[in-house]
Design a protein around this motif. Sequence first.
Motif, PDB file in Angstrom:
ATOM      1  N   ALA A  86      41.753  21.315  -5.370  1.00 34.53           N
ATOM      2  CA  ALA A  86      40.953  22.262  -6.150  1.00 34.53           C
ATOM      3  C   ALA A  86      39.464  22.000  -5.942  1.00 34.53           C
ATOM      4  CB  ALA A  86      41.309  22.167  -7.629  1.00 34.53           C
ATOM      5  N   LEU A  87      39.083  20.738  -5.822  1.00 33.74           N
ATOM      6  CA  LEU A  87      37.690  20.382  -5.547  1.00 33.74           C
ATOM      7  C   LEU A  87      37.251  20.957  -4.207  1.00 33.74           C
ATOM      8  CD1 LEU A  87      35.144  18.615  -6.285  1.00 33.74           C
ATOM      9  CD2 LEU A  87      36.254  16.804  -4.988  1.00 33.74           C
ATOM     10  N   PHE A  88      38.093  20.804  -3.194  1.00 34.81           N
ATOM     11  CA  PHE A  88      37.772  21.374  -1.884  1.00 34.81           C
ATOM     12  C   PHE A  88      37.741  22.897  -1.943  1.00 34.81           C
ATOM     13  CE2 PHE A  88      38.943  17.216  -0.024  1.00 34.81           C
ATOM     14  CZ  PHE A  88      37.812  17.031   0.750  1.00 34.81           C
ATOM     15  N   ALA A  89      38.670  23.498  -2.653  1.00 34.30           N
ATOM     16  CA  ALA A  89      38.676  24.962  -2.774  1.00 34.30           C
ATOM     17  C   ALA A  89      37.374  25.446  -3.387  1.00 34.30           C
ATOM     18  CB  ALA A  89      39.867  25.420  -3.619  1.00 34.30           C
ATOM     19  N   GLY A  90      36.926  24.778  -4.426  1.00 29.60           N
ATOM     20  CA  GLY A  90      35.680  25.163  -5.068  1.00 29.60           C
ATOM     21  C   GLY A  90      34.482  25.008  -4.153  1.00 29.60           C
ATOM     22  N   SER A  91      34.426  23.905  -3.427  1.00 30.76           N
ATOM     23  CA  SER A  91      33.285  23.686  -2.530  1.00 30.76           C
ATOM     24  C   SER A  91      33.298  24.685  -1.371  1.00 30.76           C
ATOM     25  CB  SER A  91      33.263  22.244  -2.015  1.00 30.76           C
ATOM     26  OG  SER A  91      34.390  21.961  -1.219  1.00 30.76           O
ATOM     27  N   TYR A  92      34.473  24.969  -0.825  1.00 28.64           N
ATOM     28  CA  TYR A  92      34.574  25.965   0.251  1.00 28.64           C
ATOM     29  C   TYR A  92      34.195  27.347  -0.272  1.00 28.64           C
ATOM     30  CZ  TYR A  92      36.720  23.277   4.038  1.00 28.64           C
ATOM     31  OH  TYR A  92      36.944  22.416   5.070  1.00 28.64           O
ATOM     32  N   LEU A  93      34.601  27.644  -1.492  1.00 24.53           N
ATOM     33  CA  LEU A  93      34.285  28.946  -2.082  1.00 24.53           C
ATOM     34  C   LEU A  93      32.775  29.121  -2.234  1.00 24.53           C
ATOM     35  CD1 LEU A  93      35.382  31.576  -3.236  1.00 24.53           C
ATOM     36  CD2 LEU A  93      35.528  30.444  -5.456  1.00 24.53           C
ATOM     37  N   VAL A  94      32.097  28.083  -2.686  1.00 29.17           N
ATOM     38  CA  VAL A  94      30.635  28.159  -2.835  1.00 29.17           C
ATOM     39  C   VAL A  94      29.969  28.370  -1.478  1.00 29.17           C
ATOM     40  CG1 VAL A  94      28.572  26.827  -3.443  1.00 29.17           C
ATOM     41  CG2 VAL A  94      30.535  26.870  -4.988  1.00 29.17           C
ATOM     42  N   VAL A  95      30.351  27.574  -0.497  1.00 29.83           N
ATOM     43  CA  VAL A  95      29.749  27.712   0.839  1.00 29.83           C
ATOM     44  C   VAL A  95      30.038  29.097   1.407  1.00 29.83           C
ATOM     45  CG1 VAL A  95      29.826  26.868   3.228  1.00 29.83           C
ATOM     46  CG2 VAL A  95      29.716  25.245   1.331  1.00 29.83           C
TER      47      VAL A  95
ATOM     48  N   ALA B  76      40.926  33.296   1.951  1.00 33.11           N
ATOM     49  CA  ALA B  76      42.381  33.073   1.859  1.00 33.11           C
ATOM     50  C   ALA B  76      42.688  31.579   1.773  1.00 33.11           C
ATOM     51  CB  ALA B  76      43.085  33.698   3.052  1.00 33.11           C
ATOM     52  N   SER B  77      41.960  30.773   2.518  1.00 29.86           N
ATOM     53  CA  SER B  77      42.173  29.326   2.481  1.00 29.86           C
ATOM     54  C   SER B  77      41.852  28.760   1.100  1.00 29.86           C
ATOM     55  CB  SER B  77      41.310  28.629   3.538  1.00 29.86           C
ATOM     56  OG  SER B  77      41.721  29.020   4.824  1.00 29.86           O
ATOM     57  N   CYS B  78      40.794  29.268   0.481  1.00 34.66           N
ATOM     58  CA  CYS B  78      40.451  28.820  -0.882  1.00 34.66           C
ATOM     59  C   CYS B  78      41.592  29.121  -1.843  1.00 34.66           C
ATOM     60  CB  CYS B  78      39.156  29.490  -1.353  1.00 34.66           C
ATOM     61  SG  CYS B  78      37.686  28.917  -0.491  1.00 34.66           S
ATOM     62  N   ALA B  79      42.126  30.318  -1.744  1.00 30.45           N
ATOM     63  CA  ALA B  79      43.240  30.694  -2.616  1.00 30.45           C
ATOM     64  C   ALA B  79      44.450  29.795  -2.369  1.00 30.45           C
ATOM     65  CB  ALA B  79      43.605  32.156  -2.404  1.00 30.45           C
ATOM     66  N   LEU B  80      44.733  29.518  -1.108  1.00 30.22           N
ATOM     67  CA  LEU B  80      45.873  28.658  -0.787  1.00 30.22           C
ATOM     68  C   LEU B  80      45.659  27.219  -1.253  1.00 30.22           C
ATOM     69  CD1 LEU B  80      46.874  30.008   2.714  1.00 30.22           C
ATOM     70  CD2 LEU B  80      48.183  30.161   0.598  1.00 30.22           C
ATOM     71  N   MET B  81      44.405  26.742  -1.184  1.00 28.90           N
ATOM     72  CA  MET B  81      44.134  25.376  -1.648  1.00 28.90           C
ATOM     73  C   MET B  81      44.334  25.243  -3.158  1.00 28.90           C
ATOM     74  SD  MET B  81      41.017  23.788   0.580  1.00 28.90           S
ATOM     75  CE  MET B  81      40.051  25.228   0.983  1.00 28.90           C
ATOM     76  N   LEU B  82      44.248  26.352  -3.861  1.00 39.79           N
ATOM     77  CA  LEU B  82      44.516  26.332  -5.297  1.00 39.79           C
ATOM     78  C   LEU B  82      45.999  26.526  -5.595  1.00 39.79           C
ATOM     79  CD1 LEU B  82      41.493  28.399  -6.636  1.00 39.79           C
ATOM     80  CD2 LEU B  82      41.868  25.929  -6.850  1.00 39.79           C
ATOM     81  N   ALA B  83      46.652  27.404  -4.857  1.00 41.20           N
ATOM     82  CA  ALA B  83      48.043  27.760  -5.154  1.00 41.20           C
ATOM     83  C   ALA B  83      49.065  26.798  -4.553  1.00 41.20           C
ATOM     84  CB  ALA B  83      48.325  29.175  -4.654  1.00 41.20           C
ATOM     85  N   ALA B  84      48.813  26.284  -3.373  1.00 39.33           N
ATOM     86  CA  ALA B  84      49.832  25.503  -2.662  1.00 39.33           C
ATOM     87  C   ALA B  84      50.200  24.173  -3.318  1.00 39.33           C
ATOM     88  CB  ALA B  84      49.401  25.279  -1.212  1.00 39.33           C
ATOM     89  N   PRO B  85      49.252  23.366  -3.770  1.00 37.62           N
ATOM     90  CA  PRO B  85      49.648  22.050  -4.304  1.00 37.62           C
ATOM     91  C   PRO B  85      50.673  22.087  -5.438  1.00 37.62           C
ATOM     92  CG  PRO B  85      47.324  22.033  -3.806  1.00 37.62           C
ATOM     93  CD  PRO B  85      47.784  23.473  -3.662  1.00 37.62           C
ATOM     94  N   PRO B  86      50.513  22.966  -6.450  1.00 39.09           N
ATOM     95  CA  PRO B  86      51.564  22.995  -7.469  1.00 39.09           C
ATOM     96  C   PRO B  86      52.897  23.508  -6.922  1.00 39.09           C
ATOM     97  CG  PRO B  86      49.643  24.282  -8.193  1.00 39.09           C
ATOM     98  CD  PRO B  86      49.379  23.796  -6.816  1.00 39.09           C
TER      99      PRO B  86
ATOM    100  N   SER C 133      51.136  15.574  -6.044  1.00 42.15           N
ATOM    101  CA  SER C 133      50.701  14.739  -7.165  1.00 42.15           C
ATOM    102  C   SER C 133      49.498  15.364  -7.872  1.00 42.15           C
ATOM    103  CB  SER C 133      50.324  13.347  -6.657  1.00 42.15           C
ATOM    104  OG  SER C 133      49.118  13.419  -5.905  1.00 42.15           O
ATOM    105  N   PRO C 134      49.282  15.007  -9.137  1.00 43.05           N
ATOM    106  CA  PRO C 134      48.111  15.519  -9.850  1.00 43.05           C
ATOM    107  C   PRO C 134      46.789  15.192  -9.141  1.00 43.05           C
ATOM    108  CG  PRO C 134      49.659  14.602 -11.416  1.00 43.05           C
ATOM    109  CD  PRO C 134      50.177  14.265 -10.036  1.00 43.05           C
ATOM    110  N   ALA C 135      46.685  14.010  -8.558  1.00 43.90           N
ATOM    111  CA  ALA C 135      45.456  13.645  -7.837  1.00 43.90           C
ATOM    112  C   ALA C 135      45.257  14.543  -6.620  1.00 43.90           C
ATOM    113  CB  ALA C 135      45.493  12.178  -7.420  1.00 43.90           C
ATOM    114  N   ALA C 136      46.326  14.844  -5.913  1.00 43.40           N
ATOM    115  CA  ALA C 136      46.226  15.734  -4.746  1.00 43.40           C
ATOM    116  C   ALA C 136      45.856  17.144  -5.198  1.00 43.40           C
ATOM    117  CB  ALA C 136      47.543  15.740  -3.978  1.00 43.40           C
ATOM    118  N   ARG C 137      46.397  17.589  -6.314  1.00 44.50           N
ATOM    119  CA  ARG C 137      46.068  18.912  -6.842  1.00 44.50           C
ATOM    120  C   ARG C 137      44.592  19.004  -7.200  1.00 44.50           C
ATOM    121  NH1 ARG C 137      51.143  20.483 -10.835  1.00 44.50           N
ATOM    122  NH2 ARG C 137      52.766  19.921  -9.347  1.00 44.50           N
TER     123      ARG C 137
END
Length: 118
Positions: free
Chosen positions: A38-47, A15-25, A30-34
Amino acid sequence: MKPLTPRRHGIVDYASCALMLAAPPLLGLSPAARRTSALFAGSYLVVTALTDFPLGLRRVIPFPVHGKVELASAPALLALPALLGGLTGTKEKAYFAGLVATVLTAYSLTEWDANPDT
């Protein structure tokens, strides 16, 4: 006994991975924060997908090691956005501070020594 079993922790992680992708937009970050989120969401998803617990897709990372990786990521949730220009505004700072709080809360509520199949 803590309330987050390995199974429940997995639910929180996905759920946190999904929120890290959906919440910023949705929050207008900012685009950098987005990108950083997304980078953190991807890394958390892999782990998460590689963790030895009921929701792991390929169970190779021991559950307690998952916890250590997660705990170590907390400072990175502030350092990396700062380095990549993702902490430019108040909303961005609050967002990443909230992620740190979420990680630390999930960590503290998880039964890391539990049987990983629970």
